[in-house]
Design a protein around this motif. Structure first.
Motif: not given
Length: 383
Positions: A132, A136, A141-142, A144-145, A147, A205, A208
């Motif tokens: 993942k 990511v 996209l680190q 956003v998600f 990991s 949120t 982030r």
């Protein structure tokens, strides 16, 4: 190891021959500051508490390099449009050149960071990266998600890439309403997010994404207007006046409070960052600009992006295998890390840049780069 933002170098869309003195030096020194910050983190546990000696306390605030980096990114990208009535000269061209400039070194550094994390040592406080992580971080996209992080410096690269998407919109607002109105609009939206985040979970949120960076980026765009109408006012003194109250508050409240309030502190530092960039671009103050334009500092700035990208795994590995087994946390460990990890990081970054960064600066397209490589390979070797 969450550090300051990316030193992504000059905007590739700047007009040829239009280099503004001092800006490369700012990038180089800011990137070096992030390396020192990570050495500090590994030497004095307890962040955000300041557990180190007083003379090194300023290195706790590596995050503030992001204020300069993000504002400088907006400034660099906006210089060429500012000279052309705030027009971008093509969305597709802009997107292609940004990707060409940012992604090859980033993906190469991602591969390097994953190799170090898998084969040697992961980042402090992070598990071993997973599949993942590859997806990511590979897709930027680190933020956003969640990991496992392979590199403590990568967090800001995604944020800056996302700012590139809003850059054309910022220029549109500048053309329609003016640069001051653009900054005011961005600031109102971001400040509203900051206020509502404490009461509305859906808005929380968004934190982030580090939304205050949008204001810093917008202030950089505003500051680039100095190339359209040079200012004779002492902007460097205005920058100093703007930053002093913020520094006093930080000194009084302490590091733990400051880290918890980075959102508002970053916003408060934005005017000083913009004024400093505008001042340096106009050659003020002269002693600082001369320092920033010295050969070593400019050279460091030329590969600052690579230094930012690759230093964290190196510093962690040097500490884990060479320093920490022999020295307890404290001043001695810090000094040894400075003596070993910093030069190793700089030398490795320079070699890394020669392969993965500088060629993509020098040759602006795939065909041009391939032609240069073929020409280099076809040259007869000297006897």
């Amino acid at each position: 190891m969450r550090a300051a933002g990316a030193a992504t170098g000059s905007g590739p869309d700047a007009a040829p021959g239009a280099r503004l003195g001092g800006l490369d030096g700012i990038r180089g020194l800011a990137a070096l500051f992030v390396v020192l910050h990570h050495c500090w983190l590994l030497s004095f546990p307890g962040f955000p508490a300041d557990t180190g000696p007083g003379w090194a306390g300023w290195l706790l605030y590596g995050h503030f390099a992001v204020v300069v980096f993000i504002a400088l990114s907006g400034f660099s990208l906006a210089v060429s449009p500012a000279r052309a009535d705030w027009r971008l000269n093509g969305l597709r061209r802009f997107a292609r050149r940004r990707a060409w400039r940012i992604l090859p070194p980033y993906w190469a550094a991602l591969a390097f960071s994953l190799a170090v994390a898998w084969l040697l040592v992961p980042q402090p406080g992070q598990p071993v990266p997973t599949g993942k992580t590859v997806v990511v971080y590979g897709l930027l996209l680190q933020d956003v998600f969640g990991s496992p992080s392979p590199n403590g410096a990568f967090w800001s690269i995604a944020i800056e890439a996302q700012l590139y998407f809003v850059f054309p919109l910022l220029l549109l607002v500048v053309r329609r309403l003016g640069p001051m109105a653009m900054v005011a609009a961005v600031t109102v939206v971001v400040a509203a997010v900051g206020v509502l985040a404490a009461y509305v979970p859906a808005v929380a949120t968004l934190m982030r994404l580090t939304p205050q960076f949008a204001v810093l980026f917008a202030v950089g765009v505003l500051a680039a207007g100095v190339v359209r109408a040079p200012v004779r006012a002492p902007l460097h003194w205005a920058a100093a006046i703007a930053v002093v109250p913020v520094l006093i508050v930080i000194a009084v409240q302490g590091s733990t409070w400051a880290v918890a309030n980075f959102f508002w502190i970053d916003l408060a530092l934005a005017p000083a960052a913009g004024l400093l960039l505008a001042a340096v671009a106009t050659g003020r103050p002269r002693p600082l600009v001369r320092l920033l334009d010295t050969g070593p500092v400019r050279s460091l700035g030329s590969f600052s992006y690579s230094l930012y990208l690759v230093h964290a795994p190196i510093v962690v590995a040097v500490n884990h295998f060479l320093v920490a087994p022999r020295l307890e946390a404290g001043v001695t460990r810090f000094l040894v890390l400075l003596a070993v990890a910093v030069p190793v990081s700089v030398l490795f970054a320079r070699a890394f840049a020669a392969v993965f960064e500088l060629p993509f600066q020098r040759y602006r397209s795939g065909p041009a780069l391939r032609a240069a490589v073929r020409d280099r390979l076809s040259r007869p070797r000297a006897a």
